[in-house]
Design an enzyme around this catalytic site. Sequence first.
Site, short mmCIF file in Angstrom:
data_model
loop_
_atom_site.label_atom_id
_atom_site.label_comp_id
_atom_site.label_asym_id
_atom_site.label_seq_id
_atom_site.Cartn_x
_atom_site.Cartn_y
_atom_site.Cartn_z
CG ASP A 337 -2.03 0.97 1.03
OD1 ASP A 337 -2.33 1.54 -0.13
OD2 ASP A 337 -3.11 1.06 1.99
CE LYS A 386 -6.38 2.59 0.59
NZ LYS A 386 -5.13 2.93 -0.02
CE LYS A 438 -6.95 10.10 1.02
NZ LYS A 438 -5.70 9.05 1.13
CE LYS A 510 -2.34 4.82 2.95
NZ LYS A 510 -2.33 4.80 1.50
#
Length: 554
Positions: A337, A386, A438, A510
């Site tokens: 990620d 996520k 975003k 991540k």
Amino acid sequence: MSTQLPATNSSGYNTPDSELESIVPVHPTAVRRPNYITVQSENTVYTDDHITAKYLNRGADVVVSDGQFTILPTVKPYEFQTTRKVGKTGLMMIGLGGNNGSTLCATIIANRHQMAWHTKEGIQQPNYIGSVLRASTVRIGTEPSTGKEVHVPISDVLPMVHPNDLVLGGWDISGLPMDKAMERAKVLDYDLQRQVKPHMALLGRPLPSIYYPDFIAANQEARADNVVPGTDKQTHLEHIRADIRRFKTENQLDRVVVFWTANTERYSDIIPGVNDTADNVLAAIKNSHSEVSPSTLFAVAAILEGEPFVNGAPQNTFVPGVIALAEREKSFIGGDDLKSGQTKLKSVLAEFLVNAGIKPLSIASYNHLGNNDGHNLSAEPQFKSKEISKSSVVDDMVDANRLLYKPPVLGATGKAAKGEHPDHIVVIKYVPAVGDSKRAIDEYYSEIFCGGRQTINIFNECEDSLLATPLILDLTILTELLTRVKYRGEGQTDFAPLHAVLSLLSYMCKAPLVKPGTDVVNSLGRQRNALESFLKACIGLEGNSDLLLETRIW
């Protein structure tokens, strides 16, 4: 009499040339530089083929007895050998026609051709800002005459592939041609799209990809018009392997990095006898088991072809059997990620608070975005993937400070088994109107001196794909480099490749994938320090030291 305009004022749809190409210099982040770093030391040897460096890995063994700590410093000698020649490298992306894939292709083309473009702010030149390797520096020492520190671009420490030289290709469940995919993404300025469009058209359509509807949101079905037919997963595996071999052969490549930048999948169930060992995961593919995801299939294909695979999404692509297969095949894997915005900031701020002796009690993170990633994440199973990758980012910082947080209770269940931990929630909402822009809002609620409270609120607005795309480049370039680095320990005759799991990619991820049995490090500072120290070790330099002893003594 009318004056005819020069041909260079074309719409751009029939010419790949930039009208500004001759007047805008190459940006420093895109400049090509010779390998101008030379370490003059008995520990470093340069030949035409290799850089070989001796390195002392210093650590400490700690024994705890009756509350007393006994520390034994350790020193283990190693040698690193780096192949100097940078081979011709291809990047095959799964999700080539998505926002990240199309943006990466277009911006590399813009840099190759030095296409400057007009914006409302003026003339914009192409660059690689946002790339850790291309746009940040590392301290390599001090200049004796002035005592000033000397910094060089990270990409200059060792020979690395230039992003302009990457050969681009890949797969997508959408068959939209790449110039149209770029338009659909709505990420880049129109004037850049106008100029880069003919080049994007030359890339054609992505290769047909693997589509198992159960693993991504139902709202993606309308895009799935470019899929490998059938349901036999072994046949699909062989199809993808053949794609990789053909791409490598047709482009005369030395290395292909396979990169997942497609939709987030739901988590795969870990089932004993199905995906827990290398042989079992291969058998599960042969039997077309329902818990073999598309991303796992691509990872296995790359592993069996001896090419590295990087997972840029949060799902558990690397089930235990896939990791075991990579170890067995001595093939490289990394992920998971892309860590581009909110989570990267969180890994810095949480570490700052805990290291300052402040106790975060809760971290609440809210996001909304309107691109296709947000659309896919609006489905609960994909959001859960996520949520897991975003939520684990503070775990190691909490574990490192048991003065603030109670330790796990042996034999306990539930929260007590994990130990005290800040309340941590993550929310992601799909708002089509904002597109790729975003919004991320975070609240850090902490305990301070003698029962006091502190609240920090952060609002972050960013163009999601323009933060993520440089990370894909960094992960690809660093992965290719690490395939050229070998090591040997004391008493070993031959140099061996690094471990199959490339944990040095952690800075960009991540939820970093690490060697089985080792702890995950989420601290951004420690991840960066590890990367810098490793690159320095490969040329015989000591790791980073901020002791600056010469400034502390007479």
